[in-house]
Design a protein around this motif. Sequence first.
Motif, PDB file in Angstrom:
ATOM      1  N   PRO A   1       0.835  -1.197   0.000  1.00  0.00           N
ATOM      2  CA  PRO A   1       0.000   0.000   0.000  1.00  0.00           C
ATOM      3  C   PRO A   1       0.876   1.256   0.000  1.00  0.00           C
ATOM      4  N   ILE A   2       0.375   2.268  -0.624  1.00  0.00           N
ATOM      5  CA  ILE A   2       1.093   3.540  -0.680  1.00  0.00           C
ATOM      6  C   ILE A   2       0.979   4.282   0.639  1.00  0.00           C
ATOM      7  N   MET A   3      -0.161   4.143   1.307  1.00  0.00           N
ATOM      8  CA  MET A   3      -0.399   4.821   2.584  1.00  0.00           C
ATOM      9  C   MET A   3      -0.967   3.814   3.575  1.00  0.00           C
ATOM     10  N   ASP A   4      -0.849   4.161   4.825  1.00  0.00           N
ATOM     11  CA  ASP A   4      -1.501   3.354   5.845  1.00  0.00           C
ATOM     12  C   ASP A   4      -3.008   3.558   5.719  1.00  0.00           C
ATOM     13  N   PRO A   5      -3.790   2.524   5.981  1.00  0.00           N
ATOM     14  CA  PRO A   5      -5.244   2.681   5.881  1.00  0.00           C
ATOM     15  C   PRO A   5      -5.767   3.659   6.934  1.00  0.00           C
ATOM     16  N   TYR A   6      -6.846   4.325   6.612  1.00  0.00           N
ATOM     17  CA  TYR A   6      -7.519   5.201   7.554  1.00  0.00           C
ATOM     18  C   TYR A   6      -8.651   4.396   8.181  1.00  0.00           C
ATOM     19  N   VAL A   7      -8.704   4.366   9.495  1.00  0.00           N
ATOM     20  CA  VAL A   7      -9.723   3.590  10.199  1.00  0.00           C
ATOM     21  C   VAL A   7     -10.448   4.519  11.165  1.00  0.00           C
ATOM     22  N   ALA A   8     -11.786   4.453  11.146  1.00  0.00           N
ATOM     23  CA  ALA A   8     -12.609   5.228  12.087  1.00  0.00           C
ATOM     24  C   ALA A   8     -13.583   4.265  12.753  1.00  0.00           C
ATOM     25  N   HIS A   9     -13.732   4.382  14.045  1.00  0.00           N
ATOM     26  CA  HIS A   9     -14.692   3.559  14.788  1.00  0.00           C
ATOM     27  C   HIS A   9     -15.850   4.444  15.206  1.00  0.00           C
ATOM     28  N   LEU A  10     -17.063   4.080  14.784  1.00  0.00           N
ATOM     29  CA  LEU A  10     -18.247   4.894  15.038  1.00  0.00           C
ATOM     30  C   LEU A  10     -19.355   4.031  15.600  1.00  0.00           C
ATOM     31  N   ALA A  11     -20.220   4.645  16.342  1.00  0.00           N
ATOM     32  CA  ALA A  11     -21.420   3.956  16.817  1.00  0.00           C
ATOM     33  C   ALA A  11     -22.387   3.822  15.648  1.00  0.00           C
ATOM     34  N   SER A  12     -23.161   2.756  15.638  1.00  0.00           N
ATOM     35  CA  SER A  12     -24.116   2.509  14.559  1.00  0.00           C
ATOM     36  C   SER A  12     -25.088   3.681  14.445  1.00  0.00           C
ATOM     37  N   GLY A  13     -25.324   4.143  13.188  1.00  0.00           N
ATOM     38  CA  GLY A  13     -26.243   5.247  12.938  1.00  0.00           C
ATOM     39  C   GLY A  13     -25.579   6.615  12.971  1.00  0.00           C
ATOM     40  N   THR A  14     -24.304   6.660  13.324  1.00  0.00           N
ATOM     41  CA  THR A  14     -23.585   7.928  13.379  1.00  0.00           C
ATOM     42  C   THR A  14     -23.238   8.394  11.964  1.00  0.00           C
TER      43      THR A  14
END
Length: 170
Positions: A1-14
């Motif tokens: 990969p060229i960049m590290d993956p972007y990861v976001a943790h969200l509550a359902s429905g957000t």
Amino acid sequence: PIMDPYVAHLASGTSLQITIPSRIIPGYGLVLPAFNPAGVRVSGKELVVDLASVTEDITFYVYYKETQVPYTARYFIQNVYNDLYTERTDVLSEEDKKNMVGYPGDDPQKSIIYPEITGFSPLFFQPDYIAADGSTVFEVYYDRNYYLMNYDMDGGYGTAPVYARYGSAF
């Protein structure tokens, strides 16, 4: 990969509204495949995510695709009376001198790298690949065409055929 993956943790429905800067790679631009969810788009060198409600895990992908970059093409024509070459600067405009990164300058049958010059034939060469930073320089050499001129002496003799380069004075 060229960049590290972007990861976001969200509550359902957000909802998720975020702009993610991408790595700038000269000669390449961001492209989104069609299977990404609606609300994900590319804006310049950034990925813009605008999702009203996230209810499940979502993965989206961004690819880099080569873009057109300029290259320099120098054209040299053979002199009339010797085997040296002189540069011609009037062959192509700067607008014509663009191609895709990584691809050979052009097919020898196309007119971008080998434009037709009356009375001359291009010498074949294998072009280099076009660098993403626009630093590629092609040097294309053209030899003068030779012509054989026979004289019809109407039954007489004394004049031999003349073999001369295009542009020679007689």
